[in-house]
Scaffold this motif. Structure first.
Motif, mmCIF file in Angstrom:
data_model
loop_
_atom_site.group_PDB
_atom_site.id
_atom_site.type_symbol
_atom_site.label_atom_id
_atom_site.label_comp_id
_atom_site.label_asym_id
_atom_site.label_seq_id
_atom_site.Cartn_x
_atom_site.Cartn_y
_atom_site.Cartn_z
ATOM 1 N N GLY A 97 -0.889 14.751 -9.343
ATOM 2 C CA GLY A 97 0.004 15.113 -8.248
ATOM 3 C C GLY A 97 -0.299 14.343 -6.974
ATOM 4 O O GLY A 97 0.613 13.887 -6.271
ATOM 5 N N ILE A 98 -1.571 14.191 -6.682
ATOM 6 C CA ILE A 98 -1.964 13.449 -5.480
ATOM 7 C C ILE A 98 -1.579 11.972 -5.616
ATOM 8 O O ILE A 98 -1.166 11.335 -4.633
ATOM 9 C CB ILE A 98 -3.476 13.604 -5.224
ATOM 10 C CG1 ILE A 98 -3.794 15.051 -4.833
ATOM 11 C CG2 ILE A 98 -3.943 12.659 -4.125
ATOM 12 C CD1 ILE A 98 -3.077 15.542 -3.578
ATOM 13 N N ARG A 99 -1.684 11.431 -6.829
ATOM 14 C CA ARG A 99 -1.268 10.036 -7.026
ATOM 15 C C ARG A 99 0.234 9.891 -6.783
ATOM 16 O O ARG A 99 0.687 8.913 -6.170
ATOM 17 C CB ARG A 99 -1.642 9.574 -8.432
ATOM 18 C CG ARG A 99 -3.139 9.392 -8.659
ATOM 19 C CD ARG A 99 -3.455 8.968 -10.076
ATOM 20 N NE ARG A 99 -2.984 7.614 -10.359
ATOM 21 C CZ ARG A 99 -3.062 7.057 -11.568
ATOM 22 N NH1 ARG A 99 -3.575 7.732 -12.581
ATOM 23 N NH2 ARG A 99 -2.613 5.829 -11.764
ATOM 24 N N HIS A 100 1.006 10.872 -7.250
ATOM 25 C CA HIS A 100 2.448 10.843 -6.981
ATOM 26 C C HIS A 100 2.707 10.968 -5.477
ATOM 27 O O HIS A 100 3.592 10.290 -4.929
ATOM 28 C CB HIS A 100 3.148 11.980 -7.721
ATOM 29 C CG HIS A 100 3.316 11.756 -9.187
ATOM 30 N ND1 HIS A 100 3.963 10.652 -9.697
ATOM 31 C CD2 HIS A 100 2.936 12.498 -10.260
ATOM 32 C CE1 HIS A 100 3.973 10.724 -11.014
ATOM 33 N NE2 HIS A 100 3.359 11.830 -11.380
ATOM 34 N N LEU A 101 1.970 11.847 -4.829
ATOM 35 C CA LEU A 101 2.144 12.059 -3.392
ATOM 36 C C LEU A 101 1.907 10.760 -2.626
ATOM 37 O O LEU A 101 2.685 10.387 -1.738
ATOM 38 C CB LEU A 101 1.174 13.143 -2.919
ATOM 39 C CG LEU A 101 1.396 13.719 -1.527
ATOM 40 C CD1 LEU A 101 2.564 14.702 -1.544
ATOM 41 C CD2 LEU A 101 0.132 14.436 -1.039
ATOM 42 N N GLN A 102 0.842 10.062 -2.972
ATOM 43 C CA GLN A 102 0.521 8.808 -2.300
ATOM 44 C C GLN A 102 1.597 7.749 -2.560
ATOM 45 O O GLN A 102 1.957 6.985 -1.651
ATOM 46 C CB GLN A 102 -0.845 8.310 -2.785
ATOM 47 C CG GLN A 102 -2.003 9.217 -2.361
ATOM 48 C CD GLN A 102 -3.299 8.902 -3.086
ATOM 49 O OE1 GLN A 102 -3.303 8.241 -4.132
ATOM 50 N NE2 GLN A 102 -4.413 9.370 -2.542
ATOM 51 N N ALA A 103 2.110 7.721 -3.801
ATOM 52 C CA ALA A 103 3.143 6.743 -4.135
ATOM 53 C C ALA A 103 4.423 6.993 -3.353
ATOM 54 O O ALA A 103 5.051 6.061 -2.843
ATOM 55 C CB ALA A 103 3.426 6.767 -5.638
ATOM 56 N N VAL A 104 4.812 8.264 -3.244
ATOM 57 C CA VAL A 104 6.021 8.609 -2.496
ATOM 58 C C VAL A 104 5.849 8.273 -1.018
ATOM 59 O O VAL A 104 6.743 7.703 -0.376
ATOM 60 C CB VAL A 104 6.365 10.101 -2.671
ATOM 61 C CG1 VAL A 104 7.505 10.505 -1.745
ATOM 62 C CG2 VAL A 104 6.748 10.386 -4.126
ATOM 63 N N ALA A 105 4.681 8.629 -0.468
ATOM 64 C CA ALA A 105 4.428 8.387 0.953
ATOM 65 C C ALA A 105 4.465 6.897 1.287
ATOM 66 O O ALA A 105 4.876 6.509 2.387
ATOM 67 C CB ALA A 105 3.084 8.982 1.349
ATOM 68 N N ALA A 106 4.057 6.066 0.326
ATOM 69 C CA ALA A 106 3.993 4.618 0.575
ATOM 70 C C ALA A 106 5.295 3.903 0.258
ATOM 71 O O ALA A 106 5.458 2.734 0.622
ATOM 72 C CB ALA A 106 2.860 4.010 -0.250
ATOM 73 N N HIS A 107 6.235 4.579 -0.400
ATOM 74 C CA HIS A 107 7.440 3.901 -0.866
ATOM 75 C C HIS A 107 8.427 3.719 0.292
ATOM 76 O O HIS A 107 8.761 4.677 0.993
ATOM 77 C CB HIS A 107 8.102 4.713 -1.983
ATOM 78 C CG HIS A 107 9.056 3.915 -2.809
ATOM 79 N ND1 HIS A 107 10.287 3.490 -2.339
ATOM 80 C CD2 HIS A 107 8.954 3.443 -4.091
ATOM 81 C CE1 HIS A 107 10.896 2.804 -3.283
ATOM 82 N NE2 HIS A 107 10.126 2.757 -4.354
ATOM 83 N N PRO A 108 8.937 2.510 0.492
ATOM 84 C CA PRO A 108 9.823 2.265 1.638
ATOM 85 C C PRO A 108 11.180 2.948 1.543
ATOM 86 O O PRO A 108 11.875 3.066 2.554
ATOM 87 C CB PRO A 108 9.982 0.736 1.624
ATOM 88 C CG PRO A 108 9.716 0.334 0.212
ATOM 89 C CD PRO A 108 8.668 1.280 -0.277
ATOM 90 N N ALA A 109 11.557 3.418 0.349
ATOM 91 C CA ALA A 109 12.866 4.067 0.194
ATOM 92 C C ALA A 109 12.758 5.580 0.073
ATOM 93 O O ALA A 109 13.730 6.238 -0.275
ATOM 94 C CB ALA A 109 13.580 3.507 -1.033
ATOM 95 N N CYS A 110 11.569 6.118 0.363
ATOM 96 C CA CYS A 110 11.346 7.564 0.213
ATOM 97 C C CYS A 110 11.005 8.223 1.539
ATOM 98 O O CYS A 110 10.325 7.632 2.396
ATOM 99 C CB CYS A 110 10.194 7.841 -0.749
ATOM 100 S SG CYS A 110 10.548 7.523 -2.473
ATOM 101 N N THR A 111 11.461 9.446 1.696
ATOM 102 C CA THR A 111 10.961 10.348 2.726
ATOM 103 C C THR A 111 10.236 11.479 2.010
ATOM 104 O O THR A 111 10.833 12.170 1.174
ATOM 105 C CB THR A 111 12.108 10.940 3.561
ATOM 106 O OG1 THR A 111 12.753 9.895 4.268
ATOM 107 C CG2 THR A 111 11.579 11.964 4.550
ATOM 108 N N LEU A 112 8.954 11.633 2.290
ATOM 109 C CA LEU A 112 8.160 12.677 1.656
ATOM 110 C C LEU A 112 8.425 14.009 2.359
ATOM 111 O O LEU A 112 8.070 14.187 3.518
ATOM 112 C CB LEU A 112 6.672 12.326 1.717
ATOM 113 C CG LEU A 112 5.702 13.379 1.170
ATOM 114 C CD1 LEU A 112 5.966 13.644 -0.312
ATOM 115 C CD2 LEU A 112 4.254 12.929 1.391
ATOM 116 N N ILE A 113 9.049 14.939 1.631
ATOM 117 C CA ILE A 113 9.331 16.257 2.192
ATOM 118 C C ILE A 113 8.062 17.069 2.336
ATOM 119 O O ILE A 113 7.898 17.815 3.304
ATOM 120 C CB ILE A 113 10.350 17.008 1.315
ATOM 121 C CG1 ILE A 113 11.680 16.254 1.290
ATOM 122 C CG2 ILE A 113 10.553 18.446 1.805
ATOM 123 C CD1 ILE A 113 12.322 16.104 2.654
#
Length: 335
Positions: free
Chosen positions: A13-29
């Motif tokens: 889950g933390i790996r997914h969280l980091q990937a979402v946070a770093a992705h330029p097309a994502c906003t991490l809710i």
């Protein structure tokens, strides 16, 4: 910008969280997890019901037995979802989840991330295009020694069979590359840490195409052979770059992940190696999977949805049941 929520703050889950946070097309809710000891700098929620913001997609990285419940709730909220593997704990849960998804008209993706490895895609394409002729046999090895601490004072000491933890990935790899599996037969090996759980064994498989395959597995035997060791995808597992899957066909053979390709005729002439270059990942497979999930939230067809992943789960459960019904192998007789 796609608004993505992550549920479950464990290792994956933390790996997914980091990937979402770093992705330029994502906003991490934010992160949904009831454990307050998980430290993150994003919004925190103890339950999905607390999430007020609009969500385009949710990544469910919770324990497997919660996938169906959490997926059904996400569907009711109208959230497209990516679910970690295995898709659910049993077939009844998987079918209930699929029904909830269909009713809500949302889209699903299941995190069998090996399908995003470039050599895996290349392997599937080569076989489909007849590079080795009609597939005949497949031999796969997954063998490593898990540390004793992995089983200490937790559920794995009795129920941590490698089939649903590890082999489910190899089963999906074989399905993806060679097509549907139509039959299974499994033999259980002797336990090294006790006899309360399956530790090792051998599995025979039949494929819809007429090919057959075998899987040899153990979580008590250090070896250079296994997908993680071969590809170096898991930072917690030592990398060896040794092949762990060998496939033969009517015109040749191929080994994976080196993608060593052979061509041959009959036994009067030795098989010859065909010059070939293995594909390389342009980005980590988890990141490629996130790219695809964003496409799925926009309407793209998923590489593997709940219905597809349920077929992988079905094969894994058949094998698990066959192994569970067998008595542990007896100790050898000593003169």
């Amino acid at each position: 910008m796609s608004r993505i929520l992550v549920v479950g703050g464990g290792l994956i889950g933390i790996r997914h969280l980091q990937a979402v946070a770093a992705h330029p097309a994502c906003t991490l809710i934010g992160l949904v997890d009831p454990n307050p000891e998980i430290i993150t700098d994003c919004p925190r929620f103890a339950d999905m019901a607390e999430v007020p913001a609009p969500v385009d997609g949710v990544i469910l990285a919770t324990p497997t037995h919660l996938h169906s419940k959490h997926g059904a709730y996400a569907a009711k909220r109208g959230w497209h979802m990516m679910i970690e593997k295995p898709v659910t704990e049993d077939l009844a849960q998987a079918r209930a989840l699929q029904k909830a998804i269909q009713i809500a008209k949302v889209r699903s993706l299941v995190g069998h991330h090996r399908r995003y490895h470039a050599p895996v895609q290349q392997l599937k394409s080569l076989i489909a295009n007849g590079a080795i002729g009609q597939p005949v046999t497949a031999s796969l090895i997954w063998a490593m020694r898990k540390p004793d601490a992995y089983f200490k004072d937790n559920w794995r000491s009795a129920h941590g069979s490698p089939v649903l933890i590890n082999l489910v990935h190899d089963i999906d790899l074989l399905r993806f590359a060679l097509g549907e599996i139509t039959g299974t037969a499994a033999l259980r090996g002797r336990g090294q840490r006790g006899d309360t759980r399956t530790e090792s064994g051998a599995v025979a498989l039949s494929f819809e195409s007429g090919a057959t395959g075998t899987i040899s597995f153990a979580d008590t035997a250090p070896s250079p052979w296994g997908f993680e060791a071969a590809t170096g995808e898991n930072p917690n597992i030592g990398t060896t770059r040794q092949d762990m899957l060998w496939i033969t066909g009517t015109k040749g053979a191929i080994s994976f992940p080196s993608m060593t390709l052979w061509s041959g005729q009959d036994w009067s002439r030795p098989a010859e190696q065909v010059p070939f270059t293995a594909a390389e990942n342009a980005k980590p497979p988890l990141d490629a999977q996130l790219d695809h999930f964003l496409e799925v939230t926009q309407g793209a067809a998923p590489l593997i949805d709940v219905a597809d992943a349920t077929r992988t789960l079905d094969i894994a459960l058949q094998i698990e049941d066959q192994l569970r019904q067998q008595a542990p192998a007896p100790e050898p007789a000593h003169p």
